[in-house]
Enzyme design. Structure first.
Site, mmCIF file in Angstrom:
data_model
loop_
_atom_site.group_PDB
_atom_site.id
_atom_site.type_symbol
_atom_site.label_atom_id
_atom_site.label_comp_id
_atom_site.label_asym_id
_atom_site.label_seq_id
_atom_site.Cartn_x
_atom_site.Cartn_y
_atom_site.Cartn_z
ATOM 1 C CG ASN A 1 -0.358 -0.184 2.532
ATOM 2 O OD1 ASN A 1 0.661 -0.865 2.692
ATOM 3 N ND2 ASN A 1 -0.966 0.410 3.546
ATOM 4 C CG MET A 2 2.433 2.702 -2.606
ATOM 5 S SD MET A 2 2.894 2.901 -4.355
ATOM 6 C CE MET A 2 3.946 4.354 -4.255
ATOM 7 C CD GLU A 3 -1.143 5.343 4.257
ATOM 8 O OE1 GLU A 3 -1.769 4.355 4.686
ATOM 9 O OE2 GLU A 3 -0.401 6.061 4.979
ATOM 10 C CG HIS B 1 -6.513 -0.106 -1.242
ATOM 11 N ND1 HIS B 1 -7.427 -0.433 -0.266
ATOM 12 C CD2 HIS B 1 -6.784 1.184 -1.570
ATOM 13 C CE1 HIS B 1 -8.209 0.601 -0.008
ATOM 14 N NE2 HIS B 1 -7.837 1.595 -0.795
ATOM 15 C CD GLU C 1 -5.660 -6.186 -0.903
ATOM 16 O OE1 GLU C 1 -6.263 -6.739 0.029
ATOM 17 O OE2 GLU C 1 -5.244 -4.993 -0.838
ATOM 18 C CB CYS D 1 -8.946 -4.687 -2.233
ATOM 19 S SG CYS D 1 -7.760 -3.374 -1.909
#
EC number: 3.5.4.5
Length: 294
Positions: A89-91, A102, A104, A132
């Site tokens: 995951n990346m923010e 996300h 997935e 997802c």
């Protein structure tokens, strides 16, 4: 070895460490394992495929960029080719929550953008959220995709998404990961051509708004992302996120980006320019160009 893997690597079983060490030695380990490498790891450890995927999840989760939540999720998408693709995951600080990726989505996009034709299974360290589950229902593997979670029996996506709504309800025949080429001519410099090529691979049956993003790093490496729409609309993955997924998984960082190009149609019903440029600027990239598909 990339520093992000060191803590997770130290916690692996000794025989898995020994087998993985030469694979992870490259700082730019591509966050995937070929079928041959998977077979080698199985032989070295005595683990079957499911157990090996679970054992590798901490390495996938180590790729997470979570400055907001500090909640790292890792995923491994298993392609029908035999290749395994990491995802995390990346923010993005300074952007909006809607730009979040996300785990997935990351693993699936990694596989798709690497040329994988379909997925057999996905292994995740936490249960997939509804977002997802809906994203996965756009895949050409459909509701038959096997989902593996720690401490549980494997189940098909249909078990996690009962009474599912998906592309077939909208009479969409070409699905995510099916081969697509929208035929726009490749023009301009190498980065522009990479963005156009990514737009040509877009999955956009709902809006008919193709788009692609290409990011050039300071060492000349180019990462491209294609637009991936979803029948439920909101789980759609923008093209910039596809490119950022690859950049991150391949061991690069946002300050490595020196230039970005977005390719899209000027008269498309949906336009990516504002969101793309705003997110890139939040990440420190201000050298952003737009090429129009024609």
């Amino acid at each position: 070895m990339h520093p992000r893997f060191q803590t997770a690597f130290a916690q692996l079983a000794d025989n898995l460490q020994s087998a993985l060490e030469p694979i992870l030695a490259d700082k730019y380990f591509p966050a995937l394992l070929t079928g041959e490498q998977v077979s080698s790891l199985k032989s070295a450890t005595g683990l079957d495929e499911d157990a090996l995927a679970f054992a590798l999840l901490p390495l996938a989760a180590a790729c997470a960029r979570t400055p907001l939540s500090n909640f790292n999720v890792g995923a491994i998408a298993r392609g029908v080719s035999g290749t395994w693709y990491f995802g995390a995951n990346m923010e993005f600080i300074g952007a909006t929550m809607q730009q979040t990726v996300h785990a997935e989505q990351s693993a699936i996009s990694h596989a798709w953008l690497s040329g994988e034709k379909a997925l057999a299974a996905i292994t995740v360290n936490y249960t997939p959220c509804g977002h997802c589950r809906q994203f996965m229902n756009e895949l050409n593997s459909g509701l038959d995709l096997r989902i593996h979670l720690p401490g549980r029996e494997a189940h098909a996506l249909r078990d996690y998404l009962p009474d599912a709504f998906g592309p077939k309800d909208l009479e969409i025949k070409t699905l995510l990961m099916d081969e697509q080429d929208h035929g726009y001519a490749l023009t301009g410099d190498a980065l522009s051509q990479a963005a156009i090529a990514a737009a040509n691979r877009s999955h956009m049956p709902y809006s008919k708004s193709p788009s692609g993003v290409a990011l050039e790093c300071k060492d000349g490496r180019i990462f491209s992302g294609s637009y991936a729409e979803n029948a439920a609309f909101n789980p759609t993955l923008p093209p910039l996120q596809g490119a950022l997924i690859l950049l991150n998984l391949k061991g690069y960082d946002y300050p490595d980006i020196q230039r970005a190009v977005l390719a899209e149609k000027a008269d498309a019903p949906l336009i990516q320019w504002d969101a793309t440029s705003a997110t890139l600027k939040a990440l420190g990239c201000h050298n952003i160009d737009r090429v129009l598909l024609a």
